[in-house]
Design an enzyme around this catalytic site. Structure first.
Site, PDB file in Angstrom:
ATOM      1  N   LYS A  73       0.815  -1.212   0.000  1.00 10.82           N
ATOM      2  CA  LYS A  73       0.000   0.000   0.000  1.00 10.82           C
ATOM      3  C   LYS A  73       0.854   1.270   0.000  1.00 10.82           C
ATOM      4  CE  LYS A  73      -4.302  -2.036   1.368  1.00 10.82           C
ATOM      5  NZ  LYS A  73      -4.036  -3.460   1.596  1.00 10.82           N
TER       6      LYS A  73
HETATM    7  C1  LIG Z   1      -4.716  -4.524   1.072  1.00 13.40           C
HETATM    8  C2  LIG Z   1      -3.940  -5.800   0.957  1.00 13.40           C
HETATM    9  C3  LIG Z   1      -4.291  -6.802   0.019  1.00 13.40           C
HETATM   10  C4  LIG Z   1      -5.512  -6.707  -0.864  1.00 13.40           C
HETATM   11  O1  LIG Z   1      -5.438  -5.697  -1.825  1.00 13.40           O
HETATM   12  P1  LIG Z   1      -6.749  -5.172  -2.575  1.00 13.40           P
HETATM   13  O2  LIG Z   1      -6.300  -4.049  -3.401  1.00 13.40           O
HETATM   14  O3  LIG Z   1      -7.713  -4.775  -1.494  1.00 13.40           O
HETATM   15  O4  LIG Z   1      -7.285  -6.322  -3.364  1.00 13.40           O
HETATM   16  C5  LIG Z   1      -3.466  -7.917  -0.082  1.00 13.40           C
HETATM   17  N1  LIG Z   1      -2.384  -8.060   0.722  1.00 13.40           N
HETATM   18  C6  LIG Z   1      -2.028  -7.144   1.634  1.00 13.40           C
HETATM   19  C7  LIG Z   1      -0.841  -7.385   2.485  1.00 13.40           C
HETATM   20  C8  LIG Z   1      -2.793  -5.976   1.788  1.00 13.40           C
HETATM   21  O5  LIG Z   1      -2.428  -5.065   2.713  1.00 13.40           O
END
Ligand SMILES: *Cc1c(COP(=O)(O)O)cnc(C)c1O
Length: 469
Positions: A112
């Protein structure tokens, strides 16, 4: 670059509006009016280019007039230059044609950071120009909150409020949020589940008086700016593989359908992507939708991959919009029926259109832990449970003959963010990189709130009022 809402009831918007508002005023999600395309020459220039350079080029296709090219490049360099790995998103081979794309070298050790870090710069830049101040609010199951706080803590024009479910995030996740001591950061631990936090945030946005008073804005993955930033690593991964005429598959651990939709966007922009694999944990609504057309939310099952413990995947609306030929009135009707009936059946035509790009797999808890163990025994490296869900999907689908050729699995978090699960699987406790050695010594800053919107509201008004004088 112009944006339209999936629900079709608002005038088109520019990138700046999309960045600041997140959700379109008609309740829809913003989409580029036309997919920008990357030329063959541009694609060729990505091979061996620094990550920040590729990212600036790709993101620039979406930001249009909002930032001058040189300024965007400078923002990208300053953001991605802060990642702990010089390659930013390194690709590691894990077999003959299998690779892992490590997306956890940012400041909060999850993918993220790729979008949130640059969003922080964009916000301050745009807000300064307009002499405005924004309150960014986010509900988090752990990773989004930390990434948002880390990205926004130094912003001059942004206050950030993060709601997390008390006691339901890992200690590392919580401390990455609460040990940040900045006047514009407010952590609220809500006595409830992630869904309760999310519901409170939705109510706050729906309260127009409150939303206006605090200039509320959002950074969850419905904000197109996040997806725009994430398309970049699909390009760098393909460039690093030197893939020319053959296509590359991507396996993506999926919750809100944001990351995998960024892959779809990259494909629409001309990148040679074969299959996009939607890998889910036991919360398998997307797997059910893709395999049987049944999009019906069940209760959320807590798993060892909590960032994917989601039932209603907000960004799925974007894919529906595409496969329905951008028919926004048809989509409005579909979403209204879904809101009323809590279930949605995909038509044969929609399923076929989705199947041209996506396949899926749902990994159980046992499979996930077994995959962490198997991966450790085979390679000596630890992977986090979200990555393990995706690796599990890659291995099973290849064995079934559903995946052929080069395949990249997205590794979305550092194993040390989820130490209990990794230890349970392997007997080894993953250690945090040394930059985080003081994480467990620093003071925590958070307030607790009942699971109640008015309690949360008054906490926010007190704090935002105090900061703004
Ligand atoms: C947010 C997240 C996901 C999922 O991503 P999306 O964009 O919501 O599909 C997968 N793995 C981790 C570690 C995350 O923080």
């Amino acid at each position: 670059m112009n944006y339209v809402s999936t629900r079709g009831l608002v005038a088109s918007a520019n990138f700046e509006q999309v960045l600041l508002t997140g959700l379109a005023p008609d309740g829809g999600l913003y989409m580029p009016r036309r997919w920008p395309t990357v030329t063959k020459d541009q694609m060729a220039s990505f091979a061996g280019a620094p990550y920040a350079e590729v990212a600036a080029t790709i993101i620039g296709l979406f930001t249009g007039e909002t930032f001058a090219d040189a300024h965007l490049k400078e923002m990208a360099q300053s953001v991605y230059g802060g990642f702990s790995n010089a390659s930013v998103a390194p690709l590691t081979p894990v077999g003959d044609k299998d690779y892992i794309l490590e997306l956890y070298h940012g400041p909060t050790l999850a993918f993220k950071d790729f979008a949130m870090q640059i969003l922080g710069r964009m916000f301050d830049d745009v807000l300064q120009r307009h002499g405005k101040r924004l309150t960014i609010i986010a509900a988090t199951s752990g990773d989004t909150g930390a990434a948002a706080i880390e990205a926004l803590k130094s912003c001059k024009y942004v206050d950030v409020v993060v709601l997390h479910p008390e006691g339901r995030v890992t200690d590392v996740q919580r401390r990455m949020m609460t040990t940040v001591d900045a006047p514009n950061v407010l952590n609220i631990a809500v006595s409830g589940a992630f869904d309760d936090c999310q519901a409170i945030v939705k109510q706050l946005f729906a309260d127009h008086e409150f939303a206006e008073r605090t200039s509320l804005g959002g950074v969850n993955s419905i904000n197109w700016a996040r997806l725009a930033a994430q398309t970049a690593y699909y390009f760098t991964a393909c460039a690093a593989l030197g893939a020319r005429d053959e296509t590359v598959n991507f396996v993506v651990p999926t919750g809100n359908f944001g990351d995998v939709f960024a892959g779809f966007a990259a494909k629409k922009m001309g990148l040679g992507i074969g299959q996009l694999v939607v890998a889910t944990n036991a919360n398998d609504i997307l797997h059910r939708a893709l395999t049987s057309g049944d999009y019906t939310p069940a209760n959320v099952t807590p798993t060892t991959s909590p960032s994917m413990d989601i039932q209603v995947a907000s960004n799925f609306e974007r894919l529906l919009f595409e496969v329905m030929g951008r028919d926004s009135s048809g989509l409005r009707e579909k979403m209204a029926n879904f809101a009323a009936d809590k279930t949605m059946a995909l038509t044969t035509q929609e399923r076929q259109a989705i199947a041209e790009h996506f396949i899926s797999y749902a990994a159980s808890e046992e499979e996930t832990l077994a995959e962490i163990r198997r991966h450790y025994e085979k390679t000596g490296a630890l992977i986090d449970p979200h990555t393990a869900v995706a690796r599990c999907a890659a291995v099973r689908l290849r064995a079934q003959g559903a995946l052929e050729g080069k395949t990249v699995t997205l590794s979305t978090a550092h194993p040390a963010k989820f130490p209990q699960a990794v230890e349970r699987a392997t007997g080894v406790t993953p250690s945090l990189p040394k930059e985080y050695s003081t994480l467990f010594e620093l003071d925590e800053h958070m307030v607790t709130a009942e699971n109640d919107v008015s309690a949360v509201k008054s906490i926010i008004l007190d704090r935002v009022g105090a900061v703004r004088g």
